[in-house]
Design a protein around this motif. Structure first.
Motif, PDB file in Angstrom:
ATOM      1  N   SER A   1       0.796  -1.240   0.000  1.00  0.00           N
ATOM      2  CA  SER A   1       0.000   0.000   0.000  1.00  0.00           C
ATOM      3  C   SER A   1       0.817   1.273   0.000  1.00  0.00           C
ATOM      4  CB  SER A   1      -0.886   0.026   1.255  1.00  0.00           C
ATOM      5  OG  SER A   1      -0.061   0.209   2.397  1.00  0.00           O
TER       6      SER A   1
ATOM      7  N   THR B   1     -11.782  11.037   8.448  1.00  0.00           N
ATOM      8  CA  THR B   1     -12.313  11.959   7.445  1.00  0.00           C
ATOM      9  C   THR B   1     -13.570  12.617   7.983  1.00  0.00           C
ATOM     10  OG1 THR B   1     -13.003  12.170   5.125  1.00  0.00           O
ATOM     11  CG2 THR B   1     -13.786  10.197   6.260  1.00  0.00           C
TER      12      THR B   1
ATOM     13  N   ALA C   1      -8.386   8.140  -2.522  1.00  0.00           N
ATOM     14  CA  ALA C   1      -8.321   7.881  -1.072  1.00  0.00           C
ATOM     15  C   ALA C   1      -9.482   8.594  -0.372  1.00  0.00           C
ATOM     16  CB  ALA C   1      -6.991   8.303  -0.481  1.00  0.00           C
TER      17      ALA C   1
ATOM     18  N   ASP D   1     -10.546   3.985  -2.836  1.00  0.00           N
ATOM     19  CA  ASP D   1      -9.759   3.795  -1.615  1.00  0.00           C
ATOM     20  C   ASP D   1      -9.273   2.352  -1.585  1.00  0.00           C
ATOM     21  OD1 ASP D   1      -9.606   5.567   1.216  1.00  0.00           O
ATOM     22  OD2 ASP D   1      -9.186   3.448   1.449  1.00  0.00           O
TER      23      ASP D   1
ATOM     24  N   LEU E   1      -3.732   3.251  -4.687  1.00  0.00           N
ATOM     25  CA  LEU E   1      -3.124   4.396  -5.380  1.00  0.00           C
ATOM     26  C   LEU E   1      -1.809   4.014  -6.073  1.00  0.00           C
ATOM     27  CD1 LEU E   1      -3.486   7.550  -3.100  1.00  0.00           C
ATOM     28  CD2 LEU E   1      -4.213   7.300  -5.469  1.00  0.00           C
TER      29      LEU E   1
END
Ligand SMILES: C[S@@+](CC[C@H](N)C(=O)[O-])C[C@H]1O[C@@H](n2cnc3c(N)ncnc32)[C@H](O)[C@@H]1O
Length: 273
Positions: A17, A73, A109, A142, A198
């Motif tokens: 990751s 978040t 993300a 994500d 990502l």
């Protein structure tokens, strides 16, 4: 936690990751993996370690990475980027895309969905006239399957809707569901959620974007990984498009066609036309 176990798990997770757990994070890693071990029916992290060493399935690897992500978040996080969207960026993009009549947005993300849903609500609230004629595509990705599952459900508890979401938006764009709040189907339908790493986005994503939010994720990566991911993301941005990082983040690498913009109280990066 034994150093060997810590190094093994953090090495594994960083390889997959990019998330880099340096020294000082032993407690965090231990508590999260102990919790995962118990959920999976193992005694503790040591037993999980011995299982992983002998038969690491793709599913278990995903669960380990998932357990070590930080999904913090909230709606309209930092506020100023969203003011910049409303006052500068969307008015400019709608003009720029007058012929094409399509605007593509990527929340890279996105965690549990508050970020892309904030963008969608802002569009409906302030640009509904344009939405009649423009096609708006919002991709939200994500690495964490747990976060994406929750994002797709679009159900938030009272604490989550109390963080950053104006009451007027709560009333307008959510329906009460027991003790929780469910996002309106109209807003939900505007966002496409996908599990995506990502580190692989550069290869996997075929479309290009006019707006990319990549906030509070690069902070977890090594400098080398930040540069790689940022280069990939920058390639996926259309000329005239904007990139937002977290408000405390500065790009690990810059590009000749990158303009640093101060819009109101926020900083973002525009790709020169
Ligand atoms: C702190 S949250 C930020 C969420 C949101 N962007 C915001 O600013 O509120 C960081 C997110 O990055 C995700 N993440 C970490 N490494 C990732 C990777 N390699 N690929 C995709 N997502 C990743 C985590 O799962 C987590 O949901």
């Amino acid at each position: 936690m034994e150093k060997e176990i810590f190094n093994f798990f953090t090495g594994l997770v960083e390889k997959i990751s990019g998330i880099s757990y340096g020294a000082g994070k032993e407690y965090l890693v231990k508590s999260r993996l102990n919790e995962l071990a118990l959920t999976l029916g193992y005694k503790d992290i040591k037993e999980l370690y011995s299982v992983v060493k002998t038969r690491l399935t793709p599913q278990l690897l995903t669960q380990i990475v998932d357990a070590l992500t930080t999904n913090e978040t909230y709606f309209f996080r930092d506020q100023h980027p969203f003011e910049a969207l409303k006052n500068h960026i969307f008015p400019e993009l709608f003009k720029l895309k007058e012929k094409e009549k399509k605007i593509s947005i990527w929340s890279a993300a996105c965690s549990t969905g508050q970020e892309p849903y904030s963008i969608a609500m802002l569009l409906v609230e302030y640009f509904s006239n344009y939405l009649k004629t423009y096609r708006i595509s919002i991709l939200a990705t994500d690495i964490s399957p747990t976060a994406i599952k929750k994002a797709k459900e679009g159900v938030y508890n009272q604490i989550e809707v109390n963080r950053g979401l104006p009451v007027t938006f709560l009333v307008k764009y959510f329906k009460q569901q027991g003790a929780n709040w469910k996002i309106d189907d109209k807003i939900k339908r505007m966002v496409r959620f996908e599990i995506m790493n990502l580190l692989e986005a550069g290869k996997k994503i075929r479309e290009k974007f006019d707006l990319i939010f990549c906030r509070y994720v690069l902070i977890y990566f090594s400098n080398e990984t930040k540069k790689k991911v940022l280069s990939d993301i920058w390639r996926l941005l259309n000329p005239g498009g904007y990139l937002f990082l977290g408000s405390t983040e500065i790009p690990a690498i810059t590009f000749p066609d990158m303009e640093r913009k101060i819009l109101g109280k926020t900083i973002c990066y525009r790709k020169k036309l």
